[in-house]
Design an enzyme around this catalytic site. Structure first.
Site, PDB file in Angstrom:
ATOM      1  N   SER A   1     -13.101  -5.334   1.227  1.00  0.00           N
ATOM      2  CA  SER A   1     -13.940  -4.627   0.375  1.00  0.00           C
ATOM      3  C   SER A   1     -15.478  -5.040   0.829  1.00  0.00           C
ATOM      4  O   SER A   1     -16.075  -5.595   0.132  1.00  0.00           O
ATOM      5  CB  SER A   1     -13.606  -4.988  -1.163  1.00  0.00           C
ATOM      6  OG  SER A   1     -12.437  -4.625  -1.399  1.00  0.00           O
TER       7      SER A   1
ATOM      8  N   ARG B   1     -16.295  -2.028  -2.545  1.00  0.00           N
ATOM      9  CA  ARG B   1     -15.429  -1.007  -3.091  1.00  0.00           C
ATOM     10  C   ARG B   1     -16.475   0.344  -3.350  1.00  0.00           C
ATOM     11  O   ARG B   1     -16.119   0.857  -4.167  1.00  0.00           O
ATOM     12  CB  ARG B   1     -14.850  -1.339  -4.305  1.00  0.00           C
ATOM     13  CG  ARG B   1     -13.936  -2.718  -4.191  1.00  0.00           C
ATOM     14  CD  ARG B   1     -13.200  -3.116  -5.655  1.00  0.00           C
ATOM     15  NE  ARG B   1     -12.734  -4.257  -5.415  1.00  0.00           N
ATOM     16  CZ  ARG B   1     -11.297  -4.464  -4.897  1.00  0.00           C
ATOM     17  NH1 ARG B   1     -10.819  -3.384  -4.364  1.00  0.00           N
ATOM     18  NH2 ARG B   1     -10.747  -5.714  -4.698  1.00  0.00           N
TER      19      ARG B   1
ATOM     20  N   TYR C   1       0.721  -1.189  -0.161  1.00  0.00           N
ATOM     21  CA  TYR C   1      -0.087  -0.025  -0.079  1.00  0.00           C
ATOM     22  C   TYR C   1       0.835   1.207  -0.102  1.00  0.00           C
ATOM     23  O   TYR C   1       1.469   1.498   0.784  1.00  0.00           O
ATOM     24  CB  TYR C   1      -1.132  -0.044   1.118  1.00  0.00           C
ATOM     25  CG  TYR C   1      -1.851  -1.108   1.328  1.00  0.00           C
ATOM     26  CD1 TYR C   1      -2.218  -2.030   0.065  1.00  0.00           C
ATOM     27  CD2 TYR C   1      -2.373  -1.541   2.609  1.00  0.00           C
ATOM     28  CE1 TYR C   1      -3.199  -3.024   0.319  1.00  0.00           C
ATOM     29  CE2 TYR C   1      -3.254  -2.479   2.383  1.00  0.00           C
ATOM     30  CZ  TYR C   1      -3.438  -3.415   1.484  1.00  0.00           C
ATOM     31  OH  TYR C   1      -4.345  -4.273   1.539  1.00  0.00           O
TER      32      TYR C   1
END
Length: 323
Positions: free
Chosen positions: A191, A195, A46
């Site tokens: 998620s 999303r 990330y």
């Protein structure tokens, strides 16, 4: 044992267009800690390590308040996402994560993706050595199948599997949900609000930022998006009937799937973070939960969850092209 919900930290640094400023990200993480959120989930990938640095700054002086999770085996190498599960790579990535997080151990460390060039047991054995060394507390796997979970458990104990799971991504119901429950493994659902789809925060994919990963996802494209967006009016109405927000209904449905299911919603806004975590205290009529499952699911959602390239990197069970 993981807390009932956790905070996914990815979108504070990665994937969904322009991330918030570091100050805004720190404010959100510190607000979450102040509110009693005790599980933070980050990864080597990330932001090329920036997310771990951000989380490290947020938990400075408060390390004992959190179950800290990170991931390795997938990283940005020369700007390209690279899957590498070799033992030497994992050892180096764990050391780098510890440095970025400014901690002496990570409570839960996932193999972010199975490196299909080698048996998963080789990667898991390396992580088991890191458990013995005290650098990580427990081993997790991400985006894997039941077969891979079994192979990994033959080598070392597995504490958690983190796969995508929400009303519109039901792959977990092809075996992993039951396999984790039966073996005492936490199922961490990433998620969980699809999303942003199930939080009713995407109204036109064309308005997404140029580098937002959803632009490359089939469910947000063309006729698939038209069909999926057509589900939203009834979804909004169902949430209103339940007396909660759409995101809270999505999370309540996930929490009803089993005590071992741990959603990790992510957000860039403090108010949305608080809204998400309030879902754990809601008492929603089981009939409404059932209707949510019928409204949004494999029979109604259009398009696969990944394009062919990213799909080749995962190992989960799959409903086929329609899922």
């Amino acid at each position: 044992m993981l807390p009932r919900m956790g905070l996914g930290c990815m979108n504070l640094s990665h994937a969904y267009g322009v991330p918030p400023s570091e100050e805004e990200g720190l404010a959100l993480l510190r607000a979450a800690l102040d509110d009693g959120v005790t599980h933070l989930d980050t990864a080597t990938l990330y932001g090329g390590g920036r997310n771990e640095e951000l989380v490290g700054r947020a938990i400075a002086g408060r390390r004992d308040e959190v179950v800290l999770a990170s991931k390795g085996g997938m990283a940005l190498v020369d700007g390209k996402r690279t899957i590498d599960g070799r033992p030497e790579t994992l050892r180096a990535q764990v050391d780098a994560s510890l440095s970025r997080l400014a901690v002496d151990h990570i409570d839960l460390y996932y193999l972010h993706r199975w490196d299909k060039s080698m048996p998963i047991g080789e990667s898991v054995a390396a992580l088991a050595e890191l458990v013995e060394a005290g650098k990580i507390g427990a081993i997790g796997l991400s985006e894997v199948s039941v077969a891979r979970l079994r192979e990994a458990r033959d080598v070392a104990p597995i504490a958690a599997v983190q796969n995508e799971y929400s009303l519109w991504s039901r792959n977990a119901e092809l075996g992993m949900l039951e396999a984790t429950r039966a073996s005492g493994v936490a199922f961490v659902a990433f998620s969980p609000v699809a999303r942003g789809f199930l939080s009713d925060s995407v109204h036109d994919p064309a308005e997404l930022a140029p580098k937002d990963i959803r632009r490359g996802m089939p469910r947000f494209q063309g006729e698939n998006w038209v069909a999926n967006a057509a589900l939203l009016p009834e979804w909004r109405a169902l949430a209103a009937e339940a007396g909660c927000t759409p995101a809270q209904l999505a999370l309540a449905w996930l929490l009803s799937r089993g005590e071992h299911v741990v959603p990790i919603p992510g957000t860039t806004r403090i108010d949305h973070m608080r809204e998400d975590f309030a879902a754990a205290a809601l008492a929603i009529d089981p009939g409404v939960i059932d209707r949510a499952g019928a409204l949004i699911g494999n029979e109604t959602v259009s398009g696969p969850r990944y394009a062919p390239g990213p799909a080749a990197d995962v190992d989960t069970e799959d409903y086929g092209a329609a899922a």
